[in-house]
Design a protein around this motif. Structure first.
Motif, PDB file in Angstrom:
ATOM      1  N   ILE A   6      68.224  30.286   2.988  1.00 39.24           N
ATOM      2  CA  ILE A   6      67.568  29.784   4.302  1.00 39.24           C
ATOM      3  C   ILE A   6      67.775  30.491   5.542  1.00 39.24           C
ATOM      4  O   ILE A   6      66.376  30.439   5.890  1.00 39.24           O
ATOM      5  CB  ILE A   6      68.103  28.445   5.019  1.00 39.24           C
ATOM      6  N   LEU A   7      69.181  31.500   5.654  1.00 38.68           N
ATOM      7  CA  LEU A   7      68.410  32.237   6.120  1.00 38.68           C
ATOM      8  C   LEU A   7      67.677  33.684   5.851  1.00 38.68           C
ATOM      9  O   LEU A   7      67.405  33.911   7.112  1.00 38.68           O
ATOM     10  CB  LEU A   7      70.220  32.649   6.489  1.00 38.68           C
ATOM     11  N   LEU A  12      62.635  36.521   7.071  1.00 37.07           N
ATOM     12  CA  LEU A  12      61.167  36.819   6.301  1.00 37.07           C
ATOM     13  C   LEU A  12      60.328  36.446   7.503  1.00 37.07           C
ATOM     14  O   LEU A  12      59.495  36.909   7.509  1.00 37.07           O
ATOM     15  CB  LEU A  12      61.040  36.341   5.267  1.00 37.07           C
ATOM     16  N   ALA A  13      60.953  35.432   8.052  1.00 34.72           N
ATOM     17  CA  ALA A  13      59.384  34.688   9.387  1.00 34.72           C
ATOM     18  C   ALA A  13      59.654  35.277  10.376  1.00 34.72           C
ATOM     19  O   ALA A  13      57.977  35.227  10.961  1.00 34.72           O
ATOM     20  CB  ALA A  13      59.748  33.339   9.176  1.00 34.72           C
ATOM     21  N   ALA A  14      60.912  35.904  10.816  1.00 36.40           N
ATOM     22  CA  ALA A  14      60.140  36.336  11.996  1.00 36.40           C
ATOM     23  C   ALA A  14      60.034  37.848  11.951  1.00 36.40           C
ATOM     24  O   ALA A  14      59.576  38.214  12.602  1.00 36.40           O
ATOM     25  CB  ALA A  14      62.290  36.076  12.502  1.00 36.40           C
ATOM     26  N   GLN A  15      60.377  38.362  10.560  1.00 36.85           N
ATOM     27  CA  GLN A  15      59.413  39.715  10.174  1.00 36.85           C
ATOM     28  C   GLN A  15      57.970  39.527  10.131  1.00 36.85           C
ATOM     29  O   GLN A  15      57.520  40.619  10.851  1.00 36.85           O
ATOM     30  CB  GLN A  15      60.673  41.044   9.026  1.00 36.85           C
ATOM     31  N   LEU A  16      57.817  38.487   9.834  1.00 39.51           N
ATOM     32  CA  LEU A  16      56.137  38.604   9.567  1.00 39.51           C
ATOM     33  C   LEU A  16      55.852  38.339  10.720  1.00 39.51           C
ATOM     34  O   LEU A  16      54.508  39.011  11.019  1.00 39.51           O
ATOM     35  CB  LEU A  16      55.970  37.408   8.741  1.00 39.51           C
ATOM     36  N   ALA A  36      68.521  24.920  12.280  1.00 42.17           N
ATOM     37  CA  ALA A  36      69.533  24.926  11.965  1.00 42.17           C
ATOM     38  C   ALA A  36      70.954  24.551  12.193  1.00 42.17           C
ATOM     39  O   ALA A  36      71.918  24.290  11.435  1.00 42.17           O
ATOM     40  CB  ALA A  36      69.757  26.116  11.409  1.00 42.17           C
ATOM     41  N   GLY A  37      70.414  24.319  13.623  1.00 48.66           N
ATOM     42  CA  GLY A  37      72.701  24.526  13.409  1.00 48.66           C
ATOM     43  C   GLY A  37      73.231  25.191  14.321  1.00 48.66           C
ATOM     44  O   GLY A  37      74.950  25.034  14.718  1.00 48.66           O
ATOM     45  N   ILE A 210      69.758  37.292   7.093  1.00 50.08           N
ATOM     46  CA  ILE A 210      68.634  37.919   7.892  1.00 50.08           C
ATOM     47  C   ILE A 210      68.083  39.404   7.636  1.00 50.08           C
ATOM     48  O   ILE A 210      66.794  39.656   7.965  1.00 50.08           O
ATOM     49  CB  ILE A 210      69.048  37.884   9.364  1.00 50.08           C
ATOM     50  N   MET A 211      68.426  40.325   7.942  1.00 49.25           N
ATOM     51  CA  MET A 211      68.204  41.198   7.479  1.00 49.25           C
ATOM     52  C   MET A 211      67.798  41.373   6.045  1.00 49.25           C
ATOM     53  O   MET A 211      66.817  42.165   5.959  1.00 49.25           O
ATOM     54  CB  MET A 211      69.508  42.894   7.021  1.00 49.25           C
TER      55      MET A 211
END
Length: 297
Positions: A6-7, A12-16, A36-37, A210-211
């Motif tokens: 999930i992370l 991936l979404a943030a880098q896009l 995600a809490g 995340i990285m």
């Protein structure tokens, strides 16, 4: 393992988003981490630690291609670093249930700011260049750095539009300089979080996830830039930021479900209308360009 995936998808979404807009990595990843809490301070700390690596690579590339104004870089780094360290310390010492409310309100404001930036802000790049003094750079750097760390993102969305709105600024120099300076900003925020939270509070596996997602997304983002108009993507991203964080803000209120549902529907209708208008406008602009090229050929 499920949390790791999930992370990684969040990264991936943030880098896009960041690769396509030139801003938004921190905003997008922080918003998704909060959803995600994950606690606000931990979310911002994790994002900035991941950004130390991604911004270093980005900065090196911009320097190599001559996209960095060294004078502007020096003027932004010092106040930005002080602001980022202060913002990290501020967020780390906030306690109680209203920490996420603060972050969510800030993210909604930046979502609106991004929307306005790409739809209505005038381009001043063709005007005569005007030299900027430290009276401009110091407050800009400090404010952008502070809100970047305390809100989970904001260095690019605040600094880039502010600089581009000044007379005679060269877009590639502004974007390259802001991206390069972000390495120092992310590093300063990370040091602030490490001192305030302590290494034991950071989940290094999350940072790595995340990285990793960001690294995978980099080439995909390049394709998006080529295929999807920037203004359309800006509307999509800003709408996502606003809708997600408005939901978090409403959770702190005692409004009835009918009022909150009506608000969500209104946001979706407005968001959809703006997106449709932007798509149609981009298509018309593309047709005009094609017609002009046919006439000249």
């Amino acid at each position: 393992m499920e949390r790791f995936i999930i992370l990684m998808l969040i990264g991936l979404a943030a880098q896009l988003v960041d690769g396509a807009l030139g801003m938004g990595y921190g905003l997008t990843s922080t918003t998704l981490l909060l959803s995600a809490g994950i606690a606000p301070a931990i979310a911002s700390a994790s994002v900035h630690m991941a950004e130390v690596v991604t911004t270093a690579a980005s900065g090196a590339s911009h320097i190599k291609f001559g996209n960095v104004d060294k004078k502007m870089l020096k003027r932004l780094i010092i106040p930005g670093s002080i602001g980022a360290f202060s913002g990290a310390t501020f967020l780390s010492h906030l306690t109680g249930e209203y920490v996420r409310l603060y972050v969510s309100i800030f993210l909604v404001c930046l979502g609106l700011y991004i929307l306005g930036r790409f739809l209505w802000m005038k381009d001043a790049r063709k005007q005569e260049h005007a030299a900027l003094s430290n009276r401009f750079y110091v407050p800009l750097g400090f404010i952008a750095g502070f809100f970047d760390a305390s809100g989970g993102g904001g260095w690019g969305p605040i600094a880039t539009p502010a600089l581009l709105s000044q007379k005679g600024m060269i877009p590639r120099k502004v974007i390259g300089t802001v991206n390069t300076s972000e390495f120092v900003i992310a590093l300063s925020a990370t040091i602030g979080f490490m001192i305030s939270l302590g290494p034991s509070q950071i989940n290094w596996l999350w940072v790595g996830a995340i990285m990793a997602g960001g690294v995978i997304a980099a080439p995909i983002a390049a394709w998006i830039v080529k295929s999807l108009p920037t203004k359309v993507l800006a509307v999509i991203v800003s709408g996502m930021l606003i809708f997600t964080n408005v939901r978090a803000i409403f959770s702190y209120t005692t409004l009835s479900s009918s009022i909150t549902t009506s608000s969500y529907v209104m946001i979706i209708i407005i968001w959809g209308s703006i997106a449709l208008y932007t798509i149609q406008k981009e298509r018309k602009s593309k047709l005009v360009v094609q017609l002009k090229s046919r006439k000249t050929s």
